[in-house]
Design an enzyme around this catalytic site. Sequence first.
Site, short mmCIF file in Angstrom:
data_model
loop_
_atom_site.label_atom_id
_atom_site.label_comp_id
_atom_site.label_asym_id
_atom_site.label_seq_id
_atom_site.Cartn_x
_atom_site.Cartn_y
_atom_site.Cartn_z
N ASP A 1 -69.96 -58.97 62.33
CA ASP A 1 -71.35 -59.01 61.90
C ASP A 1 -71.56 -57.85 60.92
O ASP A 1 -70.74 -56.94 60.82
CB ASP A 1 -72.25 -58.85 63.12
N GLU B 1 -88.84 -54.94 62.36
CA GLU B 1 -90.27 -54.98 62.63
C GLU B 1 -90.86 -53.59 62.72
O GLU B 1 -91.93 -53.32 62.17
CB GLU B 1 -90.53 -55.73 63.95
N THR C 1 -72.63 -63.07 58.46
CA THR C 1 -73.95 -62.45 58.53
C THR C 1 -75.04 -63.44 58.16
O THR C 1 -74.78 -64.44 57.48
CB THR C 1 -74.01 -61.22 57.59
N GLY C 2 -76.23 -63.15 58.60
CA GLY C 2 -77.38 -63.97 58.23
C GLY C 2 -78.13 -63.45 57.03
O GLY C 2 -79.14 -64.03 56.62
N ASP C 3 -77.64 -62.36 56.44
CA ASP C 3 -78.34 -61.75 55.30
C ASP C 3 -78.13 -62.52 54.01
O ASP C 3 -77.29 -63.42 53.92
CB ASP C 3 -77.85 -60.31 55.11
N ASP D 1 -74.80 -62.53 67.98
CA ASP D 1 -73.34 -62.44 67.84
C ASP D 1 -72.60 -62.88 69.10
O ASP D 1 -71.38 -62.95 69.09
CB ASP D 1 -72.93 -61.00 67.50
#
Length: 1131
Positions: free
Chosen positions: A418, A522, A700-702, A845
Amino acid sequence: MKYIKPFISEIPGNFNWNYSAMSVFEKESEDKQNGEQERYLQANNREFNSLFGYPNNSIKTSKYNAFNFLPMNLFEQFQRLANAYFLFLLFLQLIPQISSLAWYTTVVPLMVVLSITAVKDAIDDVKRHQNDNQVNSRSVLVLMDGRIVTDKWMNVQVGDIIKLENNQVVTADILLLSSSEPYSLTYIETAELDGETNLKVKQAISVTSEMEDNLKLLSAFDGEVRCESPNNRLDRFTGILIYKGKNYVLDHDRLILRGCIIRNTDWCYGLVIFTGPDTKLMQNSGKSTFKRTHIDHLMNVLVLWIFLFLGSMCFVLAVGHCIWENKKGYYFQDFLPWKEYVSSSAVSAVLIFWSYFIILNTVVPISLYVSVEIIRLGNSFYINWDRRMFYELKNTPARACTTTLNEELGQVKYVFSDKTGTLTQNIMIFNKCSINGKFYGVVYDKNGQRVEVSEKTEKVDFSYNKLADPKFSFYDKTLVEAVKRGDRWVHLFFLSLSLCHTVIPEEKVEGELTYQAQSPDEGALVTAARNFGFVFRSRTSETVMVVEMGETRIYQLLAILDFNNVRKRMSVIVRTPEDRVMLFCKGADTILCQLLHPSCRSLRDVTMEHLDDFASDGLRTLMVAYRELDNAFFQDWSSKHSEACLSSENRGDKISVVYEEIEKDLMLLGATAIDDKLQDGVPETIITLNKAKIKIWVLTGDKQETAVNIAYACNIFEDEMDGMFIVEGKDDETVRRELRSAREKMKPESLLESDPVNSYLTTNPRMPFKIPEEMPNGNYGLIINGYSLAHALEGNLELELLRTACMCKGVICCRMTPLQKAQVVELVKRYKKAVTLAIGDGANDVSMIKAAHIGVGISGQEGMQAMLNSDYAFSQFRYLQRLLLVHGRWSYNRMCKFLSYFFYKNFAFTLVHFWYAFYSGFSAQTVYDTWFITFYNLVYTSLPVLGLSLFDQDVNETWSLRFPELYEPGQRNLYFNKKEFVKCLMHGIYSSLVLFFIPMGTVYNSVRSDGKEISDYQSFSVIVQTSLLCVVTMQIALETTYWTMISHIFTWGSLGFYFCILFFLYSDGLCLMFPNIFQFLGKILPSLWQGAGAGGGSVNQVHLFNKCLLSSYYYVLGSVDIYMIMTWSQP
């Protein structure tokens, strides 16, 4: 980012789900037959709830009790093939017609192995019993007959109402009814469930919160709950409360789970929904998938080979016995009479087959599996004790959560990592933003030249805001100026950040705000809004208080549209003090761009350019938008929302459809950019791993740009690479073309039909196979996004993806879902003969951590879900190189040496019996004394091999890290494989030949100077077994490369112990007292060690030593010759 949804307005309905008595009994009967499908209960009615047979609140994690421990534990142990095999041997030895060894030669080793395992299991289970008793005996306050009584946890039942107080652990899964806090809020800590220490908030529905702590009202409460059956989903709960003819929707924000701790709340009351084994905590305590190493699988194959080899030897000896009996034994029955049950030589041969099966059983080592577990346990302790993997800032040591995978750490070829929190620190800092098309966050000097931010750069002065966070830093003064002059879009942007979140504020001291955020993202965004003048001050279930530029404003919270990995966005709907209904939304740009109003096209293009700039700097980005809603439209949507929430079937899908109806035609406000710096030592670690030929894939989700920038920063990608391939097709054909184009550049011949892989696929399209390593003509990198990956993971494209990706030095997969991460890992596992390792820090993950051969969890800022589901855990990515290159490589080398030596010494020991059969008429007589057979693996050779397997090092840790190339043999599995096993067999055969024929040649027809024979059976047996121990001890001394004091004691001490036992076992006293057990006469040793008569003393005094030295000499000579030949024959 991950969000929670702590507040949703309750939704009353008017339909009835009342049950008649008949339907209740029908439901009970159906559930008993099919398993519980739905839970139905009534508050304060134990008699009614008992009809359903719900368990009480006691838990039982122990497996055994005093009565069933022995039978159950033995049953479990004999399910292992090796133990069952030796039990079978024991039964064979009880048959007098075939028994060739004393029963204790098998019973003693088997009992030791079973006892060690049983003691270990008993100790573990006693601890579980103690923990169970401690938990079950905790006290809790229960509402009974209108008053509060103290009872034990174990006595709580479904439908009871219990009272919990501050800092108290929650007894069972309860529906929150009321609390001491305003609006019946209750703060909880869920560390025992998910490892997250930040506070979360639960809230009772208003119809029950009105009861407060009124015992009369609580005792009269007879609400009925219909909800889902017990399951392990911590983030989901669906149900309906039926009370006074109305129905109220229940979700996980109303449920407090067992194991949580009440915080900052004086008291609360709850209705027990799930108890004991039905609670979500216990539902999640099931066993994880058991992972086995490649060596485990190999050992199973080799043990099968050994069984076949054993059967072959027994068959050969049985045939030899049949021939001998026909040619010689039949004619000497006067001297060697056949037993009455032997009618022919064939019958005798069958019996001899099983006799030799007993004698040669030691070729299958009984202590192999126990020794392997001890070695793995010891190497796990080394990881736990490694002070160089201890992270002082968090006081966190490295931890081996499993003991079965240590040697697998020395064979890793692919690492799936990740990005956020694993390669980076996951400490988020608001860095830049884009608002209404204007870029903020860049600093310019007086001449208009861009200035890099440093410690000397002047920070923005937030003194005008008394509630600002003093730790927050920002450098672009133009943004503050825009806020001060009242820029409408800037104000609306920060207002959205202060409203659209699930942060929980704490203000223990006036003006000192602390935010409890579910994710660092957040917290960073809400803190930024706070400093720029939009301070999120407090919240209830129905309102949010924001201090806007010093003015306190209350927003009515109408709905929260929560975040998940599919939606990749969250929204809030509020009513402003001016009575306007507003929707604020933030989420991934790939999602929000599709939801924008057409009028935002030009602003979207500018904002996307800014987002690309943010991503190129390695920043995490989110897009922010809003929509003003017509009041009538919202009321209509709210009704649909209520209906979807009350739905008993497909509730999640229906809610998603309703969300999409309102999250459209959004007006773009801007975008945020958050800085997440690399962890210390990440670039150096990746360089080292690359030298060890370990390939790093980042999943990754980026955004793509962010991920690529991080890849360059941490040396996964390099500027000197020969090429970079980007796969971004939106259909199967485009993705296929891009993958094949990349492969054509890296290895053109891989596209030809003559390519071995293509040929195999053509002839065997459905056969499972392993794709060999394919070498490209340079260093390349691959980048693929989640959308293209969804096409590439289809059945007809997955091999194209795998072959292309595996040729690349580094791979970046961005915009991925957790499921896709696991799919990529499974793809490599399925088609590559390589060990995979997945490393991550968050709950997203967990799927890939479980999918990989080895899962590593990082204790970061996103809770401990990754650690709780991992095989190994530590705090910093840089420790990975030490885990693999030091502990992994040592463990692999030690295990390989152990197995090679273990199999060798057992072959050398057992095959002597085989050669002796040709000189004993194939009569199943043993070469060794039965006590030597009993103690050989158990006592005489156990400690030296354990010393080798626990302390040996070919090079120390410094050289292991300085020369990562030493790791490669493990990846190629060079040190122990089928070929090495055959070498062990051949080595054992050679040693057995030397050990048998050298002593045989020296004592055959030999006499002393006084004419007495010294070639008796017992003397020969002692010579052979002593020579055997000397030879195997010499072999382990040659194998040992790192000598410690313990190694010396184990190795030479075991040999010395044998000689001590030799004098004890072969003494006149034991032979005379127990002639059936100790059968060797006491005269053997004097005849071998001392002179017997005047003429022969000087010669016989060293007789035993001479034979042992001679055997050892020929053994070493032959071993050296074999080693030299093998070395020279290698390319």
